[in-house]
Scaffold this active site. Structure first.
Site, PDB file in Angstrom:
ATOM      1  N   SER A 291       0.949  -1.116   0.102  1.00 21.71           N
ATOM      2  CA  SER A 291      -0.056   0.140   0.054  1.00 21.71           C
ATOM      3  C   SER A 291       0.865   1.367  -0.015  1.00 21.71           C
ATOM      4  O   SER A 291       1.496   1.578  -0.772  1.00 21.71           O
ATOM      5  CB  SER A 291      -1.086  -0.111   1.308  1.00 21.71           C
ATOM      6  N   ASP A 302       9.907   5.423 -10.243  1.00 22.62           N
ATOM      7  CA  ASP A 302       9.537   6.212 -11.713  1.00 22.62           C
ATOM      8  C   ASP A 302      10.285   7.462 -12.155  1.00 22.62           C
ATOM      9  O   ASP A 302      10.759   7.830 -13.049  1.00 22.62           O
ATOM     10  CB  ASP A 302       8.038   6.441 -11.729  1.00 22.62           C
ATOM     11  N   LYS A 316      -0.608  -4.271  -3.227  1.00 20.59           N
ATOM     12  CA  LYS A 316      -1.986  -3.832  -2.629  1.00 20.59           C
ATOM     13  C   LYS A 316      -2.166  -2.247  -3.149  1.00 20.59           C
ATOM     14  O   LYS A 316      -1.692  -1.446  -2.456  1.00 20.59           O
ATOM     15  CB  LYS A 316      -1.905  -3.954  -1.245  1.00 20.59           C
TER      16      LYS A 316
END
Length: 436
Positions: A291, A302, A316
């Site tokens: 999460s 990224d 998740k």
């Protein structure tokens, strides 16, 4: 009674239906007919079931059944469960110290929390709990299972564990008050090591304190970079995940949440200013990182702000919204999915590390002596007028590394990678200054 039941159930579902297009219901999907069916069924259960059961209990279980049937993270929360949830996000709660989810009718361990009964007992991410105090968890909701795991401090609870490639076994845990300090840190030589245990209300400000403290203790001109350890971190509050990622970013998107309505898409972006001024950063993850941890790792990966190392994360990537029903509790419902800045969904995929580092134990072998140029008879020294050393260093007299550093193979490799990144960064800076 039937009218009261229908009215109560409609109160719970109206917010969902209110925004739906005004079109003719499909066959057998007239909401009023279905509510009548449910109300009639509850009345029959109340009258004919072998044991007495209250309408309140039936309605709560019905709501919970509907929600958990959609996905393991949705569910109904009564008032007591809501209070527990609020307490947990503040970083202190009672129990055995593990984040769990529901999977295959069993309770699956997302991750044990550091320095808790579950962690000390050796419970691992990915373990399945099949029995609690001798009773099967099959048929229990996740909330009911969690309630059985919690209890008064110093009391015992016995869990049966199913682990891959191992026969099922039982562990007895002694419950305790779980006080989670969200951030731990220490200097590893000239590297700042920061461990995030959870994403509670205090995580981001405590992270900032850790960075300032490490920079001051190591020295602003000496610190080489940071290792951010979010292994076995089950997640927590979205705003804290955004805050942690923003700490190391100076611009760009951190995460977006997308629901079935395009207009409900939310995007969270970094504010100007990287608190570490671009110092090399390594982020550690494993299958217990879930999460909010995955939001942080995905954003930093990224943007190429950090090297992500370890094992693939839990996966998740869904957003749960708490919608209160005054006087009754709340429903926790999955409303969206998380996406990393590059548009990748975290859900069921997880974050794949840039460098995979397995769990392993590092055994240090003795150095081979007498096999270097300086050990040869009559060898020249490195400087004119000086002789090479006659006796090589005895490896047994070398300074012993602390045992805790040897035990964490993944951390040692992360520190090595950070050191290499720091060297490369310094060399690049030298070349750049030379060109100028």
């Amino acid at each position: 009674m039937k009218k009261l039941l229908v009215a109560f159930l409609m109160m719970s579902v109206v917010p969902v239906w209110a925004d739906a297009p005004a079109e003719k219901p499909a066959e057998n999907e007239d909401v009023y007919v279905l509510m009548e069916l449910l109300g009639s069924s509850l009345k029959l259960i109340k009258e004919d079931y072998v044991e007495d059961v209250s309408y309140k209990t039936m309605v709560e279980k019905a709501l919970n059944g509907v929600l958990t049937a959609q996905d393991p993270h949705s569910g109904f929360l009564n008032k007591e469960e809501m209070d527990d949830m609020h307490t947990q996000t503040k970083g202190e709660f009672g129990g055995v110290g593990m984040e769990v989810s529901s999977e295959n009718n069993f309770v699956r361990v997302v991750s044990p929390i550091d320095d808790t009964p579950a962690f000390r007992a050796g419970i691992q991410a990915g373990d399945y709990i099949t029995h609690i105090d001798g009773t099967s968890v099959v048929g229990l909701s996740l909330n009911e299972a969690v309630k059985r795991l919690r209890g008064e401090p110093k009391t015992k609870v016995k869990v049966k564990i199913s682990r891959k490639n191992k026969e099922p076994f039982e562990i007895t845990l002694v419950r305790d008050i779980i006080k989670v300090d969200p951030v731990k840190f220490e200097a590893k030589g000239d590297i700042g090591y920061i461990r995030l245990l959870t994403f509670s209300e205090r995580t981001t400000p405590e992270l900032h304190k850790a960075i300032r403290s490490l920079t001051e203790s190591i020295g602003e001109d000496k610190i080489k970079g940071f290792v951010l350890d979010i292994r076995n971190n089950p997640g927590g509050l979205l705003d804290q995940a955004v805050g942690v990622a923003d700490t190391f970013l100076s611009q760009g998107e951190i995460v977006s949440t997308r629901s079935k309505k395009a207009e409900d898409t939310l995007r969270f972006s970094a504010k100007t200013g990287d608190m570490t001024h671009g110092l090399p950063l390594v982020v550690m993850i494993n299958e217990g990182s879930a999460s909010a941890s995955e939001i942080v790792a995905g954003a930093l990966q990224d943007h190429k702000r950090a090297v992500i190392v370890g094992l693939k994360s839990f996966g998740k990537g869904s957003v749960q919204t708490i919608r209160e029903i005054p006087g009754f509790g709340a429903i926790k419902i999955t409303t969206a999915r998380y996406f990393t800045p590059s548009g990748n969904s975290i859900q069921a995929k997880g974050i794949v590390p840039d460098v995979e580092i397995p769990r392993a134990e590092l055994k240090e072998l003795p150095k081979i002596t007498g096999w270097a140029e300086g050990d040869l008879d009559g060898a020249l020294s490195s400087e004119v007028g000086k002789k090479a050393k006659d006796t090589p260093q005895d490896p047994n007299n070398a300074e012993e590394k602390p045992s805790e550093e040897k035990e964490d193979y993944q951390l040692n490799r992360a520190l090595d990678i950070l050191k290499a990144m720091a060297v490369f960064s310094e060399q690049k800076e030298v070349v750049s200054n030379g060109e100028k």
